[in-house]
Design an enzyme around this catalytic site. Structure first.
Site, PDB file in Angstrom:
ATOM      1  N   ARG A  35       0.856  -1.309  -0.063  1.00 31.54           N
ATOM      2  CA  ARG A  35       0.235  -0.268  -0.168  1.00 31.54           C
ATOM      3  C   ARG A  35       0.844   1.660   0.383  1.00 31.54           C
ATOM      4  O   ARG A  35       0.467   2.570  -0.667  1.00 31.54           O
ATOM      5  CB  ARG A  35      -0.788  -0.186   1.132  1.00 31.54           C
ATOM      6  CG  ARG A  35      -1.978  -0.381   1.356  1.00 31.54           C
ATOM      7  CD  ARG A  35      -2.821  -0.769   2.203  1.00 31.54           C
ATOM      8  NE  ARG A  35      -4.108  -1.753   1.693  1.00 31.54           N
ATOM      9  CZ  ARG A  35      -4.768  -2.330   2.522  1.00 31.54           C
ATOM     10  NH1 ARG A  35      -4.839  -1.843   3.967  1.00 31.54           N
ATOM     11  NH2 ARG A  35      -5.643  -2.824   2.526  1.00 31.54           N
ATOM     12  N   LYS A 201     -20.382 -15.830   2.741  1.00 32.74           N
ATOM     13  CA  LYS A 201     -21.530 -15.057   3.505  1.00 32.74           C
ATOM     14  C   LYS A 201     -22.235 -15.494   2.062  1.00 32.74           C
ATOM     15  O   LYS A 201     -21.860 -13.844   1.410  1.00 32.74           O
ATOM     16  CB  LYS A 201     -21.687 -14.839   4.616  1.00 32.74           C
ATOM     17  CG  LYS A 201     -20.670 -15.391   5.829  1.00 32.74           C
ATOM     18  CD  LYS A 201     -21.405 -14.018   6.804  1.00 32.74           C
ATOM     19  CE  LYS A 201     -20.463 -13.597   7.428  1.00 32.74           C
ATOM     20  NZ  LYS A 201     -20.599 -12.630   8.867  1.00 32.74           N
ATOM     21  N   GLY A 344     -11.672  -8.478  -0.822  1.00 35.78           N
ATOM     22  CA  GLY A 344     -10.080  -8.602   0.250  1.00 35.78           C
ATOM     23  C   GLY A 344      -8.642 -10.188   0.145  1.00 35.78           C
ATOM     24  O   GLY A 344      -8.346  -9.839  -0.392  1.00 35.78           O
ATOM     25  N   GLY A 367     -13.892  -3.397   1.089  1.00 36.12           N
ATOM     26  CA  GLY A 367     -15.748  -2.918   0.658  1.00 36.12           C
ATOM     27  C   GLY A 367     -15.543  -1.696  -0.415  1.00 36.12           C
ATOM     28  O   GLY A 367     -17.272  -2.179  -0.152  1.00 36.12           O
TER      29      GLY A 367
HETATM   30  P1  ADP Z   1     -13.489 -11.730  -0.500  1.00 34.68           P
HETATM   31  O1  ADP Z   1     -13.434 -10.896   0.882  1.00 34.68           O
HETATM   32  O2  ADP Z   1     -12.845 -11.792  -1.473  1.00 34.68           O
HETATM   33  O3  ADP Z   1     -14.571 -10.683  -0.516  1.00 34.68           O
HETATM   34  P2  ADP Z   1     -14.868 -13.077   1.699  1.00 34.68           P
HETATM   35  O4  ADP Z   1     -14.754 -12.639   2.418  1.00 34.68           O
HETATM   36  O5  ADP Z   1     -16.517 -12.884   1.291  1.00 34.68           O
HETATM   37  O6  ADP Z   1     -14.133 -12.884   0.081  1.00 34.68           O
HETATM   38  O7  ADP Z   1     -14.488 -14.781   1.343  1.00 34.68           O
HETATM   39  C1  ADP Z   1     -13.131 -15.172   1.603  1.00 34.68           C
HETATM   40  C2  ADP Z   1     -13.599 -16.355   2.394  1.00 34.68           C
HETATM   41  O8  ADP Z   1     -14.219 -17.318   2.116  1.00 34.68           O
HETATM   42  C3  ADP Z   1     -11.983 -17.139   2.369  1.00 34.68           C
HETATM   43  O9  ADP Z   1     -11.449 -17.007   3.909  1.00 34.68           O
HETATM   44  C4  ADP Z   1     -12.169 -18.189   2.078  1.00 34.68           C
HETATM   45  O10 ADP Z   1     -11.693 -19.550   2.934  1.00 34.68           O
HETATM   46  C5  ADP Z   1     -13.761 -18.725   2.446  1.00 34.68           C
HETATM   47  N1  ADP Z   1     -14.318 -19.842   1.428  1.00 34.68           N
HETATM   48  C6  ADP Z   1     -14.359 -20.100   0.526  1.00 34.68           C
HETATM   49  N2  ADP Z   1     -15.698 -21.337  -0.020  1.00 34.68           N
HETATM   50  C7  ADP Z   1     -15.783 -21.964   1.323  1.00 34.68           C
HETATM   51  C8  ADP Z   1     -16.500 -22.918   2.147  1.00 34.68           C
HETATM   52  N3  ADP Z   1     -17.044 -23.876   0.597  1.00 34.68           N
HETATM   53  N4  ADP Z   1     -16.449 -22.739   2.895  1.00 34.68           N
HETATM   54  C9  ADP Z   1     -16.006 -21.685   4.046  1.00 34.68           C
HETATM   55  N5  ADP Z   1     -15.665 -20.559   3.307  1.00 34.68           N
HETATM   56  C10 ADP Z   1     -15.554 -20.722   2.339  1.00 34.68           C
HETATM   57 MG    MG Z   2     -13.060 -11.195   2.733  1.00 33.12          MG
END
Ligand code: ADP
Ligand code: MG
Length: 387
Positions: A35, A201, A344, A367
Protein backbone atom coordinates in the site's frame (compact mmCIF):
# COMPACT_ATOMS: atom_id res chain seq x y z
CA UNK A 1 -15.85 13.46 -14.56
CA UNK A 2 -14.27 14.12 -11.20
CA UNK A 3 -11.38 16.53 -10.76
CA UNK A 4 -8.09 14.70 -10.40
CA UNK A 5 -4.65 15.34 -9.03
CA UNK A 6 -3.52 16.63 -12.44
CA UNK A 7 -6.11 19.43 -12.48
CA UNK A 8 -4.27 21.74 -10.06
CA UNK A 9 -1.11 23.81 -9.93
CA UNK A 10 0.80 22.99 -6.76
CA UNK A 11 3.69 25.45 -6.76
CA UNK A 12 4.32 26.31 -3.09
CA UNK A 13 0.83 25.12 -2.10
CA UNK A 14 0.09 23.06 0.97
CA UNK A 15 -1.59 19.91 -0.26
CA UNK A 16 -3.34 17.48 2.05
CA UNK A 17 -3.41 14.00 0.52
CA UNK A 18 -5.45 11.24 2.14
CA UNK A 19 -3.65 7.97 1.46
CA UNK A 20 -4.39 4.42 2.48
CA UNK A 21 -1.21 3.52 4.37
CA UNK A 22 -3.04 0.98 6.48
CA UNK A 23 -0.29 -1.67 6.18
CA UNK A 24 0.03 -4.82 8.29
CA UNK A 25 2.58 -4.27 11.09
CA UNK A 26 3.86 -6.93 13.48
CA UNK A 27 6.06 -5.90 16.41
CA UNK A 28 6.81 -2.60 14.75
CA UNK A 29 7.84 -4.25 11.45
CA UNK A 30 5.83 -3.71 8.27
CA UNK A 31 5.13 -7.17 6.85
CA UNK A 32 3.73 -6.01 3.48
CA UNK A 33 4.35 -2.50 2.18
CA UNK A 34 2.32 -2.80 -1.04
CA UNK A 35 0.00 0.00 0.00
CA UNK A 36 2.88 2.37 0.64
CA UNK A 37 4.44 1.58 -2.73
CA UNK A 38 1.12 2.05 -4.51
CA UNK A 39 0.64 5.45 -2.88
CA UNK A 40 4.00 6.77 -4.04
CA UNK A 41 2.82 7.74 -7.51
CA UNK A 42 0.51 10.48 -6.26
CA UNK A 43 2.89 11.59 -3.50
CA UNK A 44 5.79 11.86 -5.95
CA UNK A 45 3.62 13.79 -8.38
CA UNK A 46 2.98 16.38 -5.66
CA UNK A 47 6.68 16.55 -4.78
CA UNK A 48 7.68 16.91 -8.44
CA UNK A 49 5.19 19.75 -8.75
CA UNK A 50 6.69 21.67 -5.83
CA UNK A 51 3.91 21.12 -3.33
CA UNK A 52 4.27 21.06 0.44
CA UNK A 53 2.75 17.65 0.96
CA UNK A 54 0.80 16.72 4.10
CA UNK A 55 -0.14 13.03 4.21
CA UNK A 56 -3.05 11.74 6.26
CA UNK A 57 -3.91 8.06 6.72
CA UNK A 58 -5.58 5.76 9.18
CA UNK A 59 -4.04 2.56 10.54
CA UNK A 60 -6.18 -0.14 12.13
CA UNK A 61 -8.93 0.77 14.55
CA UNK A 62 -8.55 2.85 17.69
CA UNK A 63 -10.96 1.97 20.44
CA UNK A 64 -8.76 2.28 23.53
CA UNK A 65 -5.71 4.24 24.63
CA UNK A 66 -3.59 1.06 24.23
CA UNK A 67 -4.63 0.74 20.59
CA UNK A 68 -2.71 3.92 19.93
CA UNK A 69 0.72 2.51 20.73
CA UNK A 70 0.04 -0.50 18.49
CA UNK A 71 -1.22 1.58 15.61
CA UNK A 72 1.24 4.39 15.22
CA UNK A 73 2.20 5.37 11.68
CA UNK A 74 5.82 5.82 12.77
CA UNK A 75 7.04 2.65 10.95
CA UNK A 76 5.33 3.97 7.81
CA UNK A 77 7.21 7.26 8.23
CA UNK A 78 10.50 5.32 8.29
CA UNK A 79 9.51 3.52 5.07
CA UNK A 80 8.49 6.75 3.38
CA UNK A 81 11.90 8.20 4.17
CA UNK A 82 13.43 5.21 2.41
CA UNK A 83 11.26 5.60 -0.67
CA UNK A 84 11.15 9.38 -1.04
CA UNK A 85 14.16 11.33 -2.10
CA UNK A 86 13.21 14.47 -0.16
CA UNK A 87 12.76 15.75 3.42
CA UNK A 88 10.12 13.72 5.22
CA UNK A 89 8.80 14.74 8.64
CA UNK A 90 6.46 13.06 11.09
CA UNK A 91 3.92 14.69 13.39
CA UNK A 92 3.10 12.69 16.49
CA UNK A 93 0.06 14.90 17.04
CA UNK A 94 -3.10 14.82 14.93
CA UNK A 95 -3.82 18.43 15.89
CA UNK A 96 -2.38 21.27 17.92
CA UNK A 97 0.58 23.59 18.00
CA UNK A 98 3.37 21.11 17.23
CA UNK A 99 1.51 19.90 14.13
CA UNK A 100 0.83 23.47 13.02
CA UNK A 101 4.46 24.40 13.46
CA UNK A 102 5.58 21.44 11.34
CA UNK A 103 3.07 22.44 8.66
CA UNK A 104 4.17 26.06 8.68
CA UNK A 105 7.84 25.13 8.41
CA UNK A 106 7.31 22.98 5.30
CA UNK A 107 9.19 24.06 2.22
CA UNK A 108 8.42 23.16 -1.38
CA UNK A 109 8.91 19.40 -2.00
CA UNK A 110 8.88 18.62 1.73
CA UNK A 111 6.59 15.88 3.01
CA UNK A 112 4.89 15.64 6.38
CA UNK A 113 3.23 12.44 7.54
CA UNK A 114 0.68 13.04 10.27
CA UNK A 115 -0.03 10.39 12.91
CA UNK A 116 -2.99 7.97 12.44
CA UNK A 117 -6.18 9.95 11.81
CA UNK A 118 -8.09 7.44 13.93
CA UNK A 119 -6.26 8.61 17.04
CA UNK A 120 -9.12 11.11 16.91
CA UNK A 121 -11.55 8.20 17.37
CA UNK A 122 -10.61 7.77 21.02
CA UNK A 123 -12.52 8.74 23.03
CA UNK A 124 -15.00 10.69 20.88
CA UNK A 125 -15.02 9.02 17.43
CA UNK A 126 -14.39 12.40 15.82
CA UNK A 127 -12.71 10.96 12.71
CA UNK A 128 -15.20 8.18 12.01
CA UNK A 129 -18.20 10.39 12.73
CA UNK A 130 -16.91 13.03 10.33
CA UNK A 131 -16.89 15.65 13.09
CA UNK A 132 -17.36 19.06 11.52
CA UNK A 133 -14.94 20.91 13.75
CA UNK A 134 -12.16 18.38 13.19
CA UNK A 135 -12.82 18.39 9.43
CA UNK A 136 -12.57 22.17 9.28
CA UNK A 137 -9.45 22.17 11.43
CA UNK A 138 -7.64 19.67 9.20
CA UNK A 139 -8.79 21.54 6.10
CA UNK A 140 -7.36 24.76 7.59
CA UNK A 141 -3.87 23.22 7.41
CA UNK A 142 -3.86 23.07 3.59
CA UNK A 143 -4.84 24.75 0.34
CA UNK A 144 -5.91 21.74 -1.74
CA UNK A 145 -7.16 18.26 -0.82
CA UNK A 146 -6.48 15.07 -2.78
CA UNK A 147 -8.25 11.81 -1.92
CA UNK A 148 -6.12 8.83 -2.91
CA UNK A 149 -7.42 6.39 -0.30
CA UNK A 150 -9.70 4.18 -2.36
CA UNK A 151 -10.11 1.58 0.40
CA UNK A 152 -11.91 4.09 2.64
CA UNK A 153 -14.02 5.79 -0.03
CA UNK A 154 -17.11 3.93 1.19
CA UNK A 155 -16.76 5.71 4.53
CA UNK A 156 -17.66 9.33 5.24
CA UNK A 157 -14.89 10.21 7.67
CA UNK A 158 -13.41 13.57 8.64
CA UNK A 159 -10.11 12.85 6.86
CA UNK A 160 -11.72 12.16 3.49
CA UNK A 161 -15.26 13.52 3.14
CA UNK A 162 -14.93 16.14 5.92
CA UNK A 163 -11.82 17.83 4.53
CA UNK A 164 -13.06 17.59 0.94
CA UNK A 165 -16.13 19.62 1.88
CA UNK A 166 -13.88 22.47 2.99
CA UNK A 167 -11.17 22.66 0.31
CA UNK A 168 -10.72 22.60 -3.48
CA UNK A 169 -10.26 18.90 -4.16
CA UNK A 170 -9.62 16.04 -6.52
CA UNK A 171 -8.92 12.32 -6.62
CA UNK A 172 -5.43 10.83 -6.74
CA UNK A 173 -4.04 8.38 -9.29
CA UNK A 174 -5.02 5.29 -7.30
CA UNK A 175 -8.67 6.26 -6.89
CA UNK A 176 -8.79 7.37 -10.51
CA UNK A 177 -7.43 4.02 -11.72
CA UNK A 178 -9.87 2.05 -9.58
CA UNK A 179 -13.00 3.85 -10.70
CA UNK A 180 -11.92 4.04 -14.34
CA UNK A 181 -11.36 0.27 -14.47
CA UNK A 182 -14.53 -0.53 -12.55
CA UNK A 183 -16.65 1.76 -14.71
CA UNK A 184 -15.14 0.43 -17.92
CA UNK A 185 -15.96 -3.20 -17.26
CA UNK A 186 -19.30 -2.56 -15.59
CA UNK A 187 -20.62 -0.32 -18.34
CA UNK A 188 -19.33 -1.73 -21.63
CA UNK A 189 -21.87 -3.49 -23.77
CA UNK A 190 -20.12 -6.81 -24.41
CA UNK A 191 -21.71 -10.22 -23.92
CA UNK A 192 -21.75 -12.90 -22.66
CA UNK A 193 -21.11 -11.08 -19.40
CA UNK A 194 -20.39 -13.48 -16.53
CA UNK A 195 -20.28 -12.85 -12.81
CA UNK A 196 -18.55 -15.41 -10.58
CA UNK A 197 -19.29 -15.23 -6.90
CA UNK A 198 -18.04 -17.22 -3.96
CA UNK A 199 -16.55 -16.46 -0.58
CA UNK A 200 -18.08 -16.96 2.76
CA UNK A 201 -21.47 -15.46 3.37
CA UNK A 202 -24.48 -14.64 1.27
CA UNK A 203 -25.34 -11.78 3.61
CA UNK A 204 -22.17 -9.85 2.62
CA UNK A 205 -23.05 -10.07 -1.02
CA UNK A 206 -26.81 -9.68 -1.55
CA UNK A 207 -26.50 -6.05 -2.65
CA UNK A 208 -23.81 -6.97 -5.18
CA UNK A 209 -25.90 -9.86 -6.49
CA UNK A 210 -29.02 -7.67 -6.74
CA UNK A 211 -27.17 -5.09 -8.78
CA UNK A 212 -25.25 -7.40 -11.13
CA UNK A 213 -27.86 -10.11 -11.75
CA UNK A 214 -30.04 -7.77 -13.81
CA UNK A 215 -27.16 -6.98 -16.17
CA UNK A 216 -25.12 -10.16 -16.47
CA UNK A 217 -25.87 -13.22 -18.60
CA UNK A 218 -24.57 -15.78 -16.11
CA UNK A 219 -24.01 -15.85 -12.37
CA UNK A 220 -21.74 -18.74 -11.39
CA UNK A 221 -21.91 -19.52 -7.68
CA UNK A 222 -19.27 -21.33 -5.65
CA UNK A 223 -17.48 -20.87 -2.34
CA UNK A 224 -19.28 -21.10 0.96
CA UNK A 225 -22.22 -19.14 -0.28
CA UNK A 226 -23.39 -21.72 -2.82
CA UNK A 227 -24.55 -23.95 0.04
CA UNK A 228 -27.27 -21.54 1.08
CA UNK A 229 -28.46 -21.56 -2.53
CA UNK A 230 -28.27 -25.37 -2.69
CA UNK A 231 -30.17 -25.70 0.56
CA UNK A 232 -32.83 -23.33 -0.76
CA UNK A 233 -33.28 -25.88 -3.58
CA UNK A 234 -33.76 -28.62 -0.98
CA UNK A 235 -30.36 -30.28 -1.27
CA UNK A 236 -28.78 -31.72 1.85
CA UNK A 237 -25.56 -29.76 2.35
CA UNK A 238 -24.41 -31.59 5.49
CA UNK A 239 -22.44 -29.31 7.79
CA UNK A 240 -21.43 -26.86 5.07
CA UNK A 241 -21.68 -23.18 5.88
CA UNK A 242 -25.29 -21.99 5.51
CA UNK A 243 -26.72 -18.54 6.00
CA UNK A 244 -30.21 -19.52 7.18
CA UNK A 245 -31.42 -15.92 7.28
CA UNK A 246 -30.99 -15.74 3.53
CA UNK A 247 -32.65 -19.01 2.47
CA UNK A 248 -35.76 -17.22 1.28
CA UNK A 249 -33.65 -14.64 -0.50
CA UNK A 250 -31.81 -17.43 -2.38
CA UNK A 251 -35.00 -19.27 -3.19
CA UNK A 252 -36.65 -16.14 -4.60
CA UNK A 253 -33.57 -15.27 -6.62
CA UNK A 254 -33.43 -18.82 -8.05
CA UNK A 255 -37.09 -18.61 -9.02
CA UNK A 256 -36.63 -15.30 -10.76
CA UNK A 257 -33.28 -15.97 -12.47
CA UNK A 258 -33.14 -19.73 -12.86
CA UNK A 259 -31.80 -19.34 -16.40
CA UNK A 260 -28.86 -17.15 -15.32
CA UNK A 261 -27.75 -18.71 -12.04
CA UNK A 262 -25.48 -21.72 -12.30
CA UNK A 263 -24.94 -23.72 -9.11
CA UNK A 264 -22.23 -26.36 -8.58
CA UNK A 265 -23.06 -29.91 -9.60
CA UNK A 266 -20.37 -31.46 -7.41
CA UNK A 267 -18.19 -30.39 -4.50
CA UNK A 268 -15.07 -31.43 -2.59
CA UNK A 269 -15.72 -32.27 1.04
CA UNK A 270 -13.60 -31.67 4.14
CA UNK A 271 -12.33 -35.28 3.79
CA UNK A 272 -11.38 -34.57 0.17
CA UNK A 273 -14.18 -36.72 -1.21
CA UNK A 274 -15.90 -35.61 -4.37
CA UNK A 275 -19.68 -35.62 -4.01
CA UNK A 276 -22.45 -34.91 -6.44
CA UNK A 277 -24.62 -32.26 -4.83
CA UNK A 278 -27.43 -34.78 -4.39
CA UNK A 279 -25.24 -37.10 -2.32
CA UNK A 280 -23.63 -34.96 0.36
CA UNK A 281 -23.98 -36.75 3.68
CA UNK A 282 -25.02 -35.24 7.00
CA UNK A 283 -21.52 -34.92 8.48
CA UNK A 284 -19.74 -33.61 5.41
CA UNK A 285 -18.64 -30.02 4.79
CA UNK A 286 -18.19 -28.61 1.31
CA UNK A 287 -14.86 -26.82 0.99
CA UNK A 288 -14.38 -26.49 -2.78
CA UNK A 289 -16.16 -26.92 -6.07
CA UNK A 290 -15.72 -30.32 -7.75
CA UNK A 291 -14.27 -31.30 -11.17
CA UNK A 292 -17.58 -31.39 -13.06
CA UNK A 293 -18.42 -27.95 -11.74
CA UNK A 294 -15.02 -26.66 -12.82
CA UNK A 295 -15.76 -27.95 -16.31
CA UNK A 296 -19.21 -26.41 -16.32
CA UNK A 297 -17.89 -23.05 -15.13
CA UNK A 298 -14.87 -22.98 -17.45
CA UNK A 299 -17.09 -23.76 -20.49
CA UNK A 300 -19.12 -20.64 -19.71
CA UNK A 301 -16.04 -18.54 -18.92
CA UNK A 302 -14.38 -19.52 -22.19
CA UNK A 303 -17.10 -17.90 -24.23
CA UNK A 304 -17.47 -14.85 -21.99
CA UNK A 305 -16.39 -11.41 -23.18
CA UNK A 306 -16.10 -9.94 -19.69
CA UNK A 307 -16.06 -11.39 -16.21
CA UNK A 308 -16.40 -10.02 -12.71
CA UNK A 309 -15.22 -12.20 -9.84
CA UNK A 310 -15.97 -11.67 -6.19
CA UNK A 311 -15.18 -14.37 -3.69
CA UNK A 312 -12.99 -17.48 -3.98
CA UNK A 313 -14.51 -20.81 -5.08
CA UNK A 314 -13.27 -22.64 -1.99
CA UNK A 315 -11.10 -22.47 1.08
CA UNK A 316 -8.13 -21.47 -1.09
CA UNK A 317 -5.93 -20.86 1.97
CA UNK A 318 -5.56 -24.65 2.23
CA UNK A 319 -3.89 -26.35 -0.67
CA UNK A 320 -6.35 -29.23 -0.75
CA UNK A 321 -9.24 -26.83 -1.34
CA UNK A 322 -7.68 -24.27 -3.68
CA UNK A 323 -8.13 -26.20 -6.92
CA UNK A 324 -11.49 -24.71 -7.92
CA UNK A 325 -10.30 -21.15 -7.44
CA UNK A 326 -7.06 -21.93 -9.27
CA UNK A 327 -8.75 -23.56 -12.27
CA UNK A 328 -11.02 -20.54 -12.71
CA UNK A 329 -7.99 -18.22 -12.75
CA UNK A 330 -6.14 -20.55 -15.14
CA UNK A 331 -8.83 -20.37 -17.81
CA UNK A 332 -8.96 -16.58 -17.48
CA UNK A 333 -5.22 -16.41 -17.96
CA UNK A 334 -5.17 -18.90 -20.82
CA UNK A 335 -7.99 -17.29 -22.77
CA UNK A 336 -7.12 -13.70 -21.88
CA UNK A 337 -10.66 -13.04 -20.69
CA UNK A 338 -11.23 -9.46 -19.60
CA UNK A 339 -11.70 -9.97 -15.88
CA UNK A 340 -12.04 -7.76 -12.86
CA UNK A 341 -11.56 -9.26 -9.45
CA UNK A 342 -12.73 -7.55 -6.28
CA UNK A 343 -12.86 -8.34 -2.58
CA UNK A 344 -10.07 -8.48 -0.01
CA UNK A 345 -9.76 -12.27 0.14
CA UNK A 346 -10.25 -12.64 -3.60
CA UNK A 347 -7.33 -10.30 -4.26
CA UNK A 348 -5.28 -12.27 -1.72
CA UNK A 349 -6.16 -15.54 -3.48
CA UNK A 350 -4.96 -14.22 -6.84
CA UNK A 351 -1.62 -13.29 -5.31
CA UNK A 352 -1.28 -16.48 -3.34
CA UNK A 353 -2.08 -18.70 -6.31
CA UNK A 354 0.27 -16.79 -8.63
CA UNK A 355 -2.06 -14.93 -10.98
CA UNK A 356 -1.26 -11.37 -9.93
CA UNK A 357 -0.47 -10.27 -13.51
CA UNK A 358 -3.24 -12.03 -15.37
CA UNK A 359 -6.25 -9.82 -14.77
CA UNK A 360 -7.66 -6.71 -16.40
CA UNK A 361 -7.85 -5.29 -12.90
CA UNK A 362 -7.42 -6.50 -9.34
CA UNK A 363 -9.34 -4.07 -7.21
CA UNK A 364 -7.59 -3.26 -3.94
CA UNK A 365 -10.51 -1.96 -1.92
CA UNK A 366 -12.38 -4.75 -0.14
CA UNK A 367 -15.47 -3.04 1.27
CA UNK A 368 -15.26 -0.09 -1.11
CA UNK A 369 -15.28 -2.35 -4.16
CA UNK A 370 -18.19 -4.41 -2.85
CA UNK A 371 -20.17 -1.20 -2.43
CA UNK A 372 -19.13 -0.01 -5.89
CA UNK A 373 -20.28 -3.31 -7.40
CA UNK A 374 -23.57 -2.85 -5.54
CA UNK A 375 -24.12 0.32 -7.54
CA UNK A 376 -23.59 2.60 -4.54
CA UNK A 377 -21.97 5.97 -5.10
CA UNK A 378 -19.10 6.05 -2.63
CA UNK A 379 -19.21 9.10 -0.35
CA UNK A 380 -15.46 9.70 -0.61
CA UNK A 381 -15.83 10.05 -4.38
CA UNK A 382 -19.26 11.70 -4.47
CA UNK A 383 -17.92 14.67 -2.48
CA UNK A 384 -15.20 15.44 -5.05
CA UNK A 385 -15.83 18.34 -7.44
CA UNK A 386 -16.76 17.72 -11.07
CA UNK A 387 -14.36 18.99 -13.75
P1 ADP B 1 -13.88 -11.41 -0.39
O1 ADP B 1 -13.05 -10.86 0.77
O2 ADP B 1 -13.07 -11.59 -1.62
O3 ADP B 1 -15.14 -10.61 -0.60
P2 ADP B 1 -15.11 -13.34 1.34
O4 ADP B 1 -14.62 -12.58 2.52
O5 ADP B 1 -16.56 -13.33 1.10
O6 ADP B 1 -14.33 -12.88 0.02
O7 ADP B 1 -14.74 -14.87 1.47
C1 ADP B 1 -13.44 -15.33 1.56
C2 ADP B 1 -13.36 -16.52 2.46
O8 ADP B 1 -14.33 -17.49 2.11
C3 ADP B 1 -12.03 -17.22 2.38
O9 ADP B 1 -11.35 -17.04 3.58
C4 ADP B 1 -12.38 -18.67 2.12
O10 ADP B 1 -11.63 -19.58 2.91
C5 ADP B 1 -13.83 -18.74 2.50
N1 ADP B 1 -14.53 -19.83 1.83
C6 ADP B 1 -14.52 -20.13 0.52
N2 ADP B 1 -15.22 -21.25 0.28
C7 ADP B 1 -15.68 -21.69 1.47
C8 ADP B 1 -16.46 -22.81 1.90
N3 ADP B 1 -16.89 -23.71 1.03
N4 ADP B 1 -16.73 -22.92 3.21
C9 ADP B 1 -16.28 -22.01 4.10
N5 ADP B 1 -15.54 -20.94 3.76
C10 ADP B 1 -15.25 -20.77 2.46
MG1 MG C 1 -13.31 -11.01 2.88
Amino acid sequence: MKKTITDYNYNGKKVIIRCDLNVPIENGIITDDTRIKESLKSIKYLIDNNAKTIILSHLGKIKTQEDKSENTLYPVYIKLREYLNTNVYFSRETRGESLEELVNNLKEKDVLLVENTRFEDFPDKLESNCDEKLSKYWASLGDIFINDAYGTCHRAHASNVGIAKNLPNGIGFLVEKEITKLDEILNEDTHPYTVVMGGKKVSDKTLVIDNLITKCDYLLLGGGMCFTFLKSQNYNVGKSIVDNDNLIYCKNLMNKYRDKIILPVDIVTNNKNIREISSISDNEIGFDIGPQTIELFTDILKKSKRVIINGPMGVFEEEGFSNGTKKIYEIIKEKHIKTLIGGGDSAASVNKLGFANDFFHISTGGGATLEYLSGTILPGIAVIEEK
